[in-house]
Design an enzyme around this catalytic site. Structure first.
Site, mmCIF file in Angstrom:
data_model
loop_
_atom_site.group_PDB
_atom_site.id
_atom_site.type_symbol
_atom_site.label_atom_id
_atom_site.label_comp_id
_atom_site.label_asym_id
_atom_site.label_seq_id
_atom_site.Cartn_x
_atom_site.Cartn_y
_atom_site.Cartn_z
ATOM 1 N N LYS A 52 -19.319 5.173 -6.632
ATOM 2 C CA LYS A 52 -20.522 5.307 -7.472
ATOM 3 C C LYS A 52 -20.715 6.769 -7.853
ATOM 4 C CE LYS A 52 -22.790 1.297 -5.448
ATOM 5 N NZ LYS A 52 -23.651 0.768 -4.383
ATOM 6 N N GLN A 96 -27.803 1.793 0.339
ATOM 7 C CA GLN A 96 -26.575 1.004 0.475
ATOM 8 C C GLN A 96 -26.770 -0.042 1.579
ATOM 9 O OE1 GLN A 96 -23.885 1.445 -1.607
ATOM 10 N NE2 GLN A 96 -22.972 -0.346 -0.635
ATOM 11 N N ASP A 119 -31.517 -0.433 -8.274
ATOM 12 C CA ASP A 119 -30.760 -1.591 -7.790
ATOM 13 C C ASP A 119 -31.557 -2.881 -8.020
ATOM 14 O OD1 ASP A 119 -28.164 -1.454 -6.928
ATOM 15 O OD2 ASP A 119 -28.646 -0.870 -4.873
#
Ligand code: NAD
Length: 300
Positions: A52, A96, A119
């Site tokens: 990323k 994450q 997200d």
């Protein structure tokens, strides 16, 4: 006739090139910045995060990785999120997953300012998605799946879609997105009875069950569009949830694994981060206040 292969790799590369151009053309002193919170030593998570960061740098998005030991307490992690929420230089925040078992993921995700929740995993943004609200940040994998479907040029309205898997990060949001696009959606899972018969009704199949090559060609309706989200390994080789070689002879369009959904996920995360940056430039307050969650910690 063999199916057309939908190349997520090519589509994602196009989206990243366009995004890089948009960011370059954007007149601003600041650059968009994404903060990635990484807890623990999971090797796969570390690889995902580095990927990323690399992809962000290529399009002109800053990426700050904040690493913490697996023993970090939940309250300390919530304090980290509060600091990122309050930092005007941070436009997007992702945590994450998975988090260590002693941390309540829902509490942590709920703490992210919805305006920075790129997200789209917070209950606030999933709620907006269920309302089909334009302000929703839609999580990257489901958003990428929709883009792959749209890239085929098929009209989604009225199509019968079967989604296999009901996770909060893939199956459920995909079902909601396709419902919002006027598909008639059946959301199936591990307790579903006679899955092959249900799949047979589908114009669109989204396979996200994490079971290597489980979806067989015989299950498919002739000409179905098949999106394979699964990432599995057989004898060390990557494969999806669909028996690709046989299924491509039955489907009209199909995504490969690798090179299908995977590359789209990162591209969509970056595009959400730029969107957050632009929204916060227009409305700086939205980026620096939390939603009215009433928790007493983050609402000032
Ligand atoms: P998950 O394990 O959280 O959920 C799997 C779902 O599949 C569950 O809802 C379960 O009920 C259902 N399921 C399991 N066995 C089934 C069966 N026999 N019949 C019908 N349904 C069944 O998984 P997830 O996080 O949603 O991920 C699904 C797959 O997608 C995994 O292989 C994962 O690695 C992959 N994935 C890929 C990306 C990407 O960017 N390409 C992103 C996320 C997940």
């Amino acid at each position: 006739m063999s199916a057309q292969i939908i190349s997520g790799k090519e589509l994602a590369a196009r989206i990243r090139t366009e995004l890089a151009q948009k960011i370059k053309n954007h007149s601003s002193e600041n650059m968009p910045v994404l903060a990635v919170v990484l807890v623990g030593d999971d090797d796969a998570s570390k690889i995902y995060v580095r990927n990323k960061q690399k992809a962000a740098a290529e399009v002109g998005i800053g990426c700050e990785i904040m690493e913490f030991s697996a023993s970090i307490g939940e309250n300390a992690l919530l304090d980290v999120i509060d600091d990122l929420n309050a930092n005007p230089h941070i436009n997007g925040i992702i945590v994450q997953l998975p988090l260590p078992a002693h941390i309540n993921s829902l509490r942590v995700l709920s703490r992210i300012n919805p305006a920075k929740d790129v997200d789209g995993f917070s209950p606030y943004n999933t709620g907006l998605l269920s309302y089909n609200h334009p302000d929703a940040f839609i999580s990257a994998t489901p958003k990428g799946i929709l883009e792959l479907l749209l890239s085929t040029g098929i009209n989604l309205e009225g199509k019968s879609a079967v989604v296999i898997g009901r996770s909060n990060i893939v199956g459920k949001p995909v079902a909601m997105l396709l419902t919002n696009r006027n598909c008639t959606v059946t959301l199936t899972h591990s307790k579903t009875k006679d899955l092959p018969a249900i799949v047979k009704t589908a114009d669109i199949v989204v396979a996200a069950c994490g079971k290597a090559r489980m979806i067989k060609a015989e299950w498919l309706k002739e000409g179905a569009v098949v999106i394979d989200v699964g990432i599995n390994r057989i004898d060390g080789k990557l494969c999806g949830d669909v028996d690709f070689e046989a299924a491509k002879e039955k489907a009209s369009f199909i995504t490969p694994v690798p090179g299908g959904v995977g590359p789209m996920t990162v591209a969509m995360l970056l595009s959400n981060t730029f969107e957050a940056f632009c929204r916060q430039e227009k409305d700086p307050i939205s980026g620096n206040k939390h939603h009215n969650c009433g928790c007493g910690h983050c609402c000032h």
